[in-house]
Design a protein around this motif. Structure first.
Motif, PDB file in Angstrom:
ATOM      1  N   LYS B  41       0.481  -1.000   0.123  1.00 51.06           N
ATOM      2  CA  LYS B  41      -0.278  -0.178  -0.011  1.00 51.06           C
ATOM      3  C   LYS B  41       0.868   1.058  -0.110  1.00 51.06           C
ATOM      4  O   LYS B  41       0.405   2.143  -1.339  1.00 51.06           O
ATOM      5  CB  LYS B  41      -1.078   0.370   1.438  1.00 51.06           C
ATOM      6  CG  LYS B  41      -2.124   0.455   1.002  1.00 51.06           C
ATOM      7  CD  LYS B  41      -2.585   0.994   2.499  1.00 51.06           C
ATOM      8  CE  LYS B  41      -3.565   2.190   2.259  1.00 51.06           C
ATOM      9  NZ  LYS B  41      -2.675   3.776   2.418  1.00 51.06           N
ATOM     10  N   ASP B  42       1.699   1.002   1.048  1.00 51.26           N
ATOM     11  CA  ASP B  42       2.927   2.188   1.108  1.00 51.26           C
ATOM     12  C   ASP B  42       3.392   2.306  -0.150  1.00 51.26           C
ATOM     13  O   ASP B  42       3.770   4.185  -0.405  1.00 51.26           O
ATOM     14  CB  ASP B  42       3.880   2.266   2.503  1.00 51.26           C
ATOM     15  CG  ASP B  42       2.953   2.529   3.653  1.00 51.26           C
ATOM     16  OD1 ASP B  42       1.632   2.739   3.719  1.00 51.26           O
ATOM     17  OD2 ASP B  42       3.207   1.858   4.435  1.00 51.26           O
ATOM     18  N   ASP B  45       1.224   4.233  -3.066  1.00 49.56           N
ATOM     19  CA  ASP B  45       1.262   5.932  -2.325  1.00 49.56           C
ATOM     20  C   ASP B  45       2.797   6.296  -3.162  1.00 49.56           C
ATOM     21  O   ASP B  45       2.734   7.745  -3.550  1.00 49.56           O
ATOM     22  CB  ASP B  45       1.406   5.956  -0.799  1.00 49.56           C
ATOM     23  CG  ASP B  45      -0.338   5.531  -0.806  1.00 49.56           C
ATOM     24  OD1 ASP B  45      -0.865   4.781  -2.059  1.00 49.56           O
ATOM     25  OD2 ASP B  45      -0.589   5.297   0.762  1.00 49.56           O
ATOM     26  N   GLN B  48       2.702   6.935  -6.787  1.00 43.99           N
ATOM     27  CA  GLN B  48       2.321   7.651  -7.048  1.00 43.99           C
ATOM     28  C   GLN B  48       2.246   9.109  -7.142  1.00 43.99           C
ATOM     29  O   GLN B  48       2.555  10.271  -7.927  1.00 43.99           O
ATOM     30  CB  GLN B  48       0.386   7.254  -6.433  1.00 43.99           C
ATOM     31  CG  GLN B  48      -0.245   8.813  -7.231  1.00 43.99           C
ATOM     32  CD  GLN B  48      -2.396   8.378  -6.726  1.00 43.99           C
ATOM     33  OE1 GLN B  48      -1.961   7.492  -5.966  1.00 43.99           O
ATOM     34  NE2 GLN B  48      -2.676   9.259  -7.393  1.00 43.99           N
ATOM     35  N   GLU B  49       3.445   9.198  -6.209  1.00 46.73           N
ATOM     36  CA  GLU B  49       3.665  10.795  -5.223  1.00 46.73           C
ATOM     37  C   GLU B  49       4.588  11.018  -6.120  1.00 46.73           C
ATOM     38  O   GLU B  49       5.412  12.487  -6.716  1.00 46.73           O
ATOM     39  CB  GLU B  49       4.437  11.089  -3.877  1.00 46.73           C
ATOM     40  CG  GLU B  49       3.674  11.870  -3.424  1.00 46.73           C
ATOM     41  CD  GLU B  49       3.853  12.554  -1.667  1.00 46.73           C
ATOM     42  OE1 GLU B  49       3.780  11.150  -1.511  1.00 46.73           O
ATOM     43  OE2 GLU B  49       4.580  13.000  -1.085  1.00 46.73           O
TER      44      GLU B  49
END
Lengths: 149, 205
Positions: B41-42, B45, B48-49
């Motif tokens: 999950k991290d 994220d 994407q960033e």
């Protein structure tokens, strides 16, 4: 070469000779051929790297579409880019002419103002005429002698 | 198109160029983030960033200073380190253990057991050592490039890689000794040597 130096190279650069520093590569090979401890160390290193290679990363099936479909914000332009965009606007031809011309005139205006207020050590004779008028006459490129004093 | 041409197009707001860069670098960036963060999950994220930062900060990339992949890895590295500092290391380590727990179910032979142990040991390494070994071993960067990504000297990077490898090798050797002497280990308790336990206690988080 000592076993400590060899160990340092193998631990820092890995077991592949191609990654070792070029100037020490041959020395390392010779040392390895004649030293059993060096061969053992290299084999341990190879085993470690082979095991590391087997630790895989899972698939991220939705990540590509997530990244591609994310809402992209307006890009932040740098100060220089913004200055250039002001100086040479894309949509107006007339502005593309007068803005650079205006910018080019700035040093001239600055020079006149500075020159008018500071003498920079040059002693000027005050003959009673307005110096500012003389300066403008000279700038107008007229024959100075044509003026009647 | 070269990286430079693509990035110039991104600077002009060309979304197709952005998509091309994403497709070229997504796997490498997500793998790096996963190996540092240790959970899915991290990783998603942060990845994407990273690409959002690529879009907004594209004019800041200087092709004469660093390759695009180096620059992207540097962004990823900084985001991962910030994330770990903000959320603490506990969560990441747990995730590494979850990953290894699921791995254990898949195979039970000696080699798989060693891989499981190694994965756990990787998760227990300090961040700088984990980043160093990931960049040099998995991402294929030279020591100089990896040092630039981590913003440390080449000597510091080499020292981090060497310490990480020594630590992993020692962990494997300890496991070899344990599997050779199971009875003696049982007498000692849980089979962990004092040095390993005290080392784990010293680990932050």
């Amino acid at each position: 070469m000592t076993i400590e130096e060899f160990t340092k190279i193998v631990e820092s650069y890995g077991s592949e000779a191609a990654r070792w520093p070029a100037e020490q590569r041959e020395q390392c090979r010779t040392f390895m051929a004649s030293n059993a401890a060096a061969s053992t160390l290299l084999n341990q290193q190879r085993e470690l790297e082979s095991l590391l290679d087997q630790i895989t990363v899972p698939e991220f099936p939705t990540l590509e579409s997530r990244v591609l479909n994310q809402q992209l914000p307006k890009q932040e332009a740098s100060v220089l880019d913004r200055a250039l965009a002001w100086l040479l606007p894309k949509n107006s031809f007339s502005q593309q002419l007068w803005r650079p011309a205006m910018l080019a005139c700035l040093p001239l205006v600055f020079g006149i103002v500075i020159g008018n207020f500071f003498s920079f050590g040059i002693a000027l004779e005050n003959d009673g005429f307005a110096y500012w008028d003389d300066e403008l006459t000279m700038l107008s490129l007229n024959e100075y002698t044509e003026n009647s004093f | 198109m070269t990286d430079e041409e693509l990035m110039m197009a991104v600077c002009r707001g060309d979304q197709r160029a952005y998509q091309t860069i994403v497709k070229q670098h997504l796997t490498s960036i997500s793998h790096y983030a996963f190996r540092i963060l240790g959970n899915q999950k991290d990783t998603e994220d942060i990845t994407q960033e990273v690409f959002l930062k690529l879009w907004t900060n594209a004019p800041q990339w200087k092709p004469e200073k660093a390759k695009l992949t180096t620059w992207l890895h540097r962004i990823t590295h900084n985001l991962c380190i910030d994330y770990l500092r903000k959320h603490g290391r506990m969560q990441t380590r747990e995730s590494f253990e979850e990953e290894t727990a699921s791995f254990e179910l898949n195979g039970a032979d000696a080699s798989n057991y060693k891989i499981k142990i190694l994965n756990q040991a990787l998760g227990q390494l300090p961040e700088n050592q984990r980043s160093a070994i990931t960049l040099c071993h998995y991402q294929g960067f030279s020591n100089k490039e990896a040092a630039a990504i981590m913003n440390i000297s080449v000597k510091a990077l080499e020292s981090a890689v060497a310490r990480a490898k020594r630590s992993l090798r020692n962990r494997l050797l300890e496991e070899d000794v344990k599997t050779e002497q199971p009875v003696e280990n049982d007498k000692l308790g849980n089979g962990k040597s004092d040095s390993v336990e005290s080392k784990q206690r010293r680990e932050p988080g």
